[in-house]
Design an enzyme around this catalytic site. Structure first.
Site, PDB file in Angstrom:
ATOM      1  N   ARG A 182       0.830  -1.206   0.000  1.00 43.12           N
ATOM      2  CA  ARG A 182       0.000   0.000   0.000  1.00 43.12           C
ATOM      3  C   ARG A 182       0.874   1.269   0.000  1.00 43.12           C
ATOM      4  NH1 ARG A 182      -4.882   2.710   1.391  1.00 43.12           N
ATOM      5  NH2 ARG A 182      -4.305   4.898   1.473  1.00 43.12           N
ATOM      6  N   TYR A 185       3.032   3.946  -3.013  1.00 38.78           N
ATOM      7  CA  TYR A 185       2.634   5.263  -3.541  1.00 38.78           C
ATOM      8  C   TYR A 185       3.156   6.389  -2.646  1.00 38.78           C
ATOM      9  CZ  TYR A 185      -0.965   9.009  -4.236  1.00 38.78           C
ATOM     10  OH  TYR A 185      -1.637  10.189  -4.428  1.00 38.78           O
ATOM     11  N   TRP A 215      -9.714  15.341  -2.020  1.00 36.23           N
ATOM     12  CA  TRP A 215     -10.532  16.272  -2.802  1.00 36.23           C
ATOM     13  C   TRP A 215     -11.585  15.439  -3.528  1.00 36.23           C
ATOM     14  CZ3 TRP A 215      -6.641  20.048  -5.672  1.00 36.23           C
ATOM     15  CH2 TRP A 215      -5.766  20.590  -4.726  1.00 36.23           C
ATOM     16  N   TYR A 331      -9.095  -5.427  -1.557  1.00 36.40           N
ATOM     17  CA  TYR A 331      -7.905  -4.881  -2.244  1.00 36.40           C
ATOM     18  C   TYR A 331      -6.822  -5.928  -2.507  1.00 36.40           C
ATOM     19  CZ  TYR A 331      -9.364  -0.024  -1.174  1.00 36.40           C
ATOM     20  OH  TYR A 331     -10.022   1.174  -1.093  1.00 36.40           O
ATOM     21  N   TYR A 335      -2.486  -4.669   1.432  1.00 35.02           N
ATOM     22  CA  TYR A 335      -3.191  -3.406   1.691  1.00 35.02           C
ATOM     23  C   TYR A 335      -2.972  -3.015   3.142  1.00 35.02           C
ATOM     24  CZ  TYR A 335      -6.890   0.094   2.042  1.00 35.02           C
ATOM     25  OH  TYR A 335      -7.586   1.262   2.247  1.00 35.02           O
ATOM     26  N   ASP A 337      -3.812   0.860   5.761  1.00 34.67           N
ATOM     27  CA  ASP A 337      -4.619   2.076   5.644  1.00 34.67           C
ATOM     28  C   ASP A 337      -4.086   3.200   6.521  1.00 34.67           C
ATOM     29  OD1 ASP A 337      -6.651   3.625   4.671  1.00 34.67           O
ATOM     30  OD2 ASP A 337      -8.284   2.433   5.494  1.00 34.67           O
TER      31      ASP A 337
HETATM   32  N1  LIG Z   1      -7.928  13.666  -5.836  1.00 35.13           N
HETATM   33  C1  LIG Z   1      -7.355  13.659  -4.643  1.00 35.13           C
HETATM   34  O1  LIG Z   1      -8.012  13.763  -3.615  1.00 35.13           O
HETATM   35  C2  LIG Z   1      -5.858  13.554  -4.502  1.00 35.13           C
HETATM   36  C3  LIG Z   1      -5.375  13.332  -3.219  1.00 35.13           C
HETATM   37  C4  LIG Z   1      -4.003  13.280  -3.034  1.00 35.13           C
HETATM   38  C5  LIG Z   1      -3.143  13.461  -4.095  1.00 35.13           C
HETATM   39  N2  LIG Z   1      -3.645  13.687  -5.336  1.00 35.13           N
HETATM   40  C6  LIG Z   1      -2.665  13.877  -6.426  1.00 35.13           C
HETATM   41  O2  LIG Z   1      -3.148  14.849  -7.339  1.00 35.13           O
HETATM   42  C7  LIG Z   1      -2.789  14.480  -8.670  1.00 35.13           C
HETATM   43  C8  LIG Z   1      -4.017  14.443  -9.572  1.00 35.13           C
HETATM   44  O3  LIG Z   1      -4.973  13.567  -9.027  1.00 35.13           O
HETATM   45  P1  LIG Z   1      -6.395  13.276  -9.689  1.00 35.13           P
HETATM   46  O4  LIG Z   1      -7.292  12.929  -8.586  1.00 35.13           O
HETATM   47  O5  LIG Z   1      -6.750  14.351 -10.632  1.00 35.13           O
HETATM   48  O6  LIG Z   1      -6.051  11.931 -10.481  1.00 35.13           O
HETATM   49  P2  LIG Z   1      -6.463  11.476 -11.977  1.00 35.13           P
HETATM   50  O7  LIG Z   1      -6.055  10.054 -12.107  1.00 35.13           O
HETATM   51  O8  LIG Z   1      -7.870  11.833 -12.236  1.00 35.13           O
HETATM   52  O9  LIG Z   1      -5.532  12.384 -12.891  1.00 35.13           O
HETATM   53  C9  LIG Z   1      -4.196  12.080 -13.222  1.00 35.13           C
HETATM   54  C10 LIG Z   1      -4.035  12.311 -14.718  1.00 35.13           C
HETATM   55  O10 LIG Z   1      -2.653  12.100 -15.053  1.00 35.13           O
HETATM   56  C11 LIG Z   1      -2.617  11.447 -16.314  1.00 35.13           C
HETATM   57  N3  LIG Z   1      -1.364  10.720 -16.445  1.00 35.13           N
HETATM   58  C12 LIG Z   1      -0.918   9.720 -15.643  1.00 35.13           C
HETATM   59  N4  LIG Z   1       0.262   9.264 -16.098  1.00 35.13           N
HETATM   60  C13 LIG Z   1       0.561   9.990 -17.201  1.00 35.13           C
HETATM   61  C14 LIG Z   1       1.655   9.978 -18.104  1.00 35.13           C
HETATM   62  N5  LIG Z   1       2.657   9.098 -17.981  1.00 35.13           N
HETATM   63  N6  LIG Z   1       1.656  10.864 -19.131  1.00 35.13           N
HETATM   64  C15 LIG Z   1       0.632  11.741 -19.276  1.00 35.13           C
HETATM   65  N7  LIG Z   1      -0.433  11.794 -18.450  1.00 35.13           N
HETATM   66  C16 LIG Z   1      -0.462  10.922 -17.421  1.00 35.13           C
HETATM   67  C17 LIG Z   1      -3.816  10.505 -16.300  1.00 35.13           C
HETATM   68  O11 LIG Z   1      -4.197  10.139 -17.622  1.00 35.13           O
HETATM   69  C18 LIG Z   1      -4.868  11.343 -15.583  1.00 35.13           C
HETATM   70  O12 LIG Z   1      -5.678  12.034 -16.493  1.00 35.13           O
HETATM   71  C19 LIG Z   1      -2.032  13.152  -8.554  1.00 35.13           C
HETATM   72  O13 LIG Z   1      -0.659  13.416  -8.534  1.00 35.13           O
HETATM   73  C20 LIG Z   1      -2.472  12.589  -7.224  1.00 35.13           C
HETATM   74  O14 LIG Z   1      -1.491  11.761  -6.652  1.00 35.13           O
HETATM   75  C21 LIG Z   1      -4.990  13.710  -5.567  1.00 35.13           C
HETATM   76  O1  LIG Z   2     -15.675   0.777  -1.639  1.00 41.15           O
HETATM   77  C1  LIG Z   2     -14.851   1.240  -0.805  1.00 41.15           C
HETATM   78  C2  LIG Z   2     -13.724   2.027  -1.190  1.00 41.15           C
HETATM   79  C3  LIG Z   2     -12.897   2.495  -0.206  1.00 41.15           C
HETATM   80  N1  LIG Z   2     -13.124   2.255   1.108  1.00 41.15           N
HETATM   81  C4  LIG Z   2     -12.272   2.855   2.167  1.00 41.15           C
HETATM   82  O2  LIG Z   2     -12.455   4.267   2.104  1.00 41.15           O
HETATM   83  C5  LIG Z   2     -11.258   4.937   2.515  1.00 41.15           C
HETATM   84  C6  LIG Z   2     -10.911   5.971   1.480  1.00 41.15           C
HETATM   85  O3  LIG Z   2     -10.536   5.337   0.285  1.00 41.15           O
HETATM   86  P1  LIG Z   2     -10.083   6.085  -1.055  1.00 41.15           P
HETATM   87  O4  LIG Z   2     -10.216   5.111  -2.161  1.00 41.15           O
HETATM   88  O5  LIG Z   2     -10.780   7.366  -1.232  1.00 41.15           O
HETATM   89  O6  LIG Z   2      -8.532   6.333  -0.841  1.00 41.15           O
HETATM   90  P2  LIG Z   2      -7.643   6.878   0.371  1.00 41.15           P
HETATM   91  O7  LIG Z   2      -8.294   8.002   1.074  1.00 41.15           O
HETATM   92  O8  LIG Z   2      -7.254   5.717   1.220  1.00 41.15           O
HETATM   93  O9  LIG Z   2      -6.359   7.358  -0.420  1.00 41.15           O
HETATM   94  C7  LIG Z   2      -6.456   8.382  -1.369  1.00 41.15           C
HETATM   95  O10 LIG Z   2      -6.111   9.538  -0.710  1.00 41.15           O
HETATM   96  C8  LIG Z   2      -5.136  10.398  -1.138  1.00 41.15           C
HETATM   97  C9  LIG Z   2      -4.701  10.297  -2.578  1.00 41.15           C
HETATM   98  O11 LIG Z   2      -3.322  10.401  -2.668  1.00 41.15           O
HETATM   99  C10 LIG Z   2      -5.198   9.192  -3.370  1.00 41.15           C
HETATM  100  O12 LIG Z   2      -6.180   9.693  -4.197  1.00 41.15           O
HETATM  101  C11 LIG Z   2      -5.647   8.021  -2.586  1.00 41.15           C
HETATM  102  O13 LIG Z   2      -4.487   7.329  -2.222  1.00 41.15           O
HETATM  103  C12 LIG Z   2     -10.243   3.844   2.770  1.00 41.15           C
HETATM  104  O14 LIG Z   2     -10.228   3.559   4.143  1.00 41.15           O
HETATM  105  C13 LIG Z   2     -10.785   2.627   2.029  1.00 41.15           C
HETATM  106  O15 LIG Z   2     -10.383   1.414   2.588  1.00 41.15           O
HETATM  107  C14 LIG Z   2     -14.244   1.491   1.473  1.00 41.15           C
HETATM  108  O16 LIG Z   2     -14.489   1.234   2.675  1.00 41.15           O
HETATM  109  N2  LIG Z   2     -15.057   1.000   0.503  1.00 41.15           N
END
Ligand SMILES: NC(=O)c1ccc[n+]([C@@H]2O[C@H](COP(=O)([O-])OP(=O)(O)OC[C@H]3O[C@@H](n4cnc5c(N)ncnc54)[C@H](O)[C@@H]3O)[C@@H](O)[C@H]2O)c1
Ligand SMILES: O=c1ccn([C@@H]2O[C@H](COP(=O)(O)OP(=O)(O)O[C@H]3OC[C@@H](O)[C@H](O)[C@H]3O)[C@@H](O)[C@H]2O)c(=O)[nH]1
Length: 389
Positions: A182, A185, A215, A331, A335, A337
């Site tokens: 897990r 990343y 987010w 998972y 895995y 958490d």
């Molecule tokens: N959404 C969240 O809550 C969250 C939380 C923590 C961190 N992040 C970070 O924010 C960033 C964006 O997250 P997101 O939620 O929009 O994810 P997402 O998967 O929706 O977007 C990532 C995008 O990057 C593109 N991508 C990946 N590898 C690529 C490559 N080799 N070349 C070109 N494009 C590539 C994918 O096609 C995708 O469209 C990530 O770095 C993620 O780790 C997001």
């Molecule tokens: O169907 C589901 C999916 C997820 N979960 C749980 O819900 C929690 C949140 O799961 P998410 O899939 O949103 O992922 P996490 O919050 O663990 O991590 C995320 O947070 C930060 C980012 O970097 C990544 O987008 C992702 O790693 C975890 O505890 C997971 O085990 C469930 O209980 N049921």
């Protein structure tokens, strides 16, 4: 719209239009950031991704008011010599590209590590060598587990913020053992943060690191079997949305006891725009971006989503809306958490004056309204004709 008026930053200085290279612009966060920049600023975007479905509405038709301010480049940054040229053409690079769904971290650890560390290396290198500013997306997962999670369950110290509040310049990063894949990343993200920080310290790279805390909002991930693989496991918002749309039970991993704080994507994007337009305040900083007021257990999230979705769809909830599953079953092996994630907001408050606004109920209401409108019909069709899916 503001494009024709003079925009100023937080210090009242006029802002020149920027050219922004956005890597990963076609993803969830990228699509919202593109929308915000095009609608509210005069900046230009070089949008780079392997997919463009989530920003199709911004690229077509050519007659849109921002035509000419966004250009899409279908590029995989793993192997494309055009990357350095695009960085050179831009004032700022924002790197969002990553594999970032937990179902991948323990089942595709190599892809996860390559994507989050190795593939980001040239981006950092070219920014540093060419004197270009970088905003890099890391994650709240770099904090790993809280110190409090190692205390006995009934310890009163667990209630003390000193044992759980996550602070950019203070909290340690606590991951599980190596066989708990897990953390592949989080560890890759931590190492790229350290590399960026070192490029800043030794070579003067102007950088900002963003640590998003869950987010969520419209366009997050995919609904399995509709706009993503049937067997795919997206993040929790899409997993639960999928179950609600199909009238199936929401699966609670290991009892749904983990806690998260969720922030509305539209609030969070405001913080990113402040970073873009206030480099003097944002450079050299790592920012938590989350909503400390929106904390729930995953079980509570499931209950809230069930109630909100019943309102939105007009369909009563199932009698037993949730079911417990083990993490191994859901998972697979390896895995683990994060127990609890509350962001300390001191640095982002002080530097950028940013605060989240939207309550969890309100953000779930607008997001599930979007999910229902976008997917309910398609799901009905798939359910009535399962073989054509
Ligand atoms: N959404 C969240 O809550 C969250 C939380 C923590 C961190 N992040 C970070 O924010 C960033 C964006 O997250 P997101 O939620 O929009 O994810 P997402 O998967 O929706 O977007 C990532 C995008 O990057 C593109 N991508 C990946 N590898 C690529 C490559 N080799 N070349 C070109 N494009 C590539 C994918 O096609 C995708 O469209 C990530 O770095 C993620 O780790 C997001
Ligand atoms: O169907 C589901 C999916 C997820 N979960 C749980 O819900 C929690 C949140 O799961 P998410 O899939 O949103 O992922 P996490 O919050 O663990 O991590 C995320 O947070 C930060 C980012 O970097 C990544 O987008 C992702 O790693 C975890 O505890 C997971 O085990 C469930 O209980 N049921």
């Amino acid at each position: 719209m503001a494009a024709s008026t003079v925009r100023t930053n937080l210090d009242g200085k006029p802002l020149n239009p920027l050219t922004i290279l956005m890597i990963g612009a076609g993803g969830f966060i990228g699509s919202h950031l593109c929308e915000k920049i095009l609608q509210e600023t005069p900046h230009k975007i070089l949008a780079l991704d392997v997919y463009s479905d989530k920003i199709k509405h911004l690229l077509e038709p050519e007659s849109l008011e921002w035509a000419g301010r966004i250009q899409f480049h279908r590029i995989n940054i793993k192997h494309d010599s055009r990357l350095e040229g695009l960085i050179k053409m831009s004032d700022l690079t924002i790197n969002l590209a990553a594999i970032c769904t937990p179902a991948d971290y323990n089942t595709r650890p190599l892809d996860t590590i390559y994507s989050n560390f190795i593939d980001a290396l040239p981006v950092v290198k070219y920014c540093s060598e060419n004197g270009k500013r970088l905003i890099h997306f890391s994650t709240c997962e770099v904090y790993g587990k809280t110190i409090g999670s190692f205390l006995p369950k009934d310890s009163p110290l667990r209630q003390d913020p000193a044992y759980y509040l996550l602070k950019e310049d203070d909290s340690p990063c606590i991951f599980g053992s190596i066989e708990k894949q897990r953390w592949s990343y989080a560890c890759a993200k931590q190492l790229i943060e350290r590399l960026i920080y070192a490029e800043g310290a030794e070579n003067g790279l102007e950088f900002t690191i963003v640590r998003p805390f869950n987010w969520i909002g419209p366009r997050m991930d995919f609904i399995p079997g509709i706009d993503g693989p049937s067997e795919g496991v997206p993040r929790v918002l899409a997993c639960f949305s999928n179950a609600l749309l199909r009238r199936e039970q929401l699966k609670l991993v290991d009892g749904g006891e983990s806690q998260r704080t969720f922030v509305y994507i539209k609030d969070a994007i405001e913080a990113v725009l402040l970073m873009i337009e206030n480099p003097d305040r944002a450079n050299g900083h790592i920012f938590n971006v989350g909503n400390p007021n929106n904390e729930v257990t995953v079980r509570q999230l499931a209950e809230m989503m069930t109630a909100v979705y019943a309102n939105v769809s007009g369909e009563p909830a199932l009698e037993e809306p949730t079911v417990d599953v083990s993490s191994k079953e859901f998972y697979g092996e390896g895995y683990d958490d994060s127990d609890k994630r509350i962001p300390d907001m001191t640095i982002i408050n002080k530097q950028l004056g940013w605060n989240p606004k939207t309550s969890l109920w309100d953000l779930l209401d607008s997001t599930l309204t979007y999910q229902h409108k976008t997917y309910a019909e398609a799901i009905k069709k798939v359910i009535s004709h399962p073989t054509t899916s």
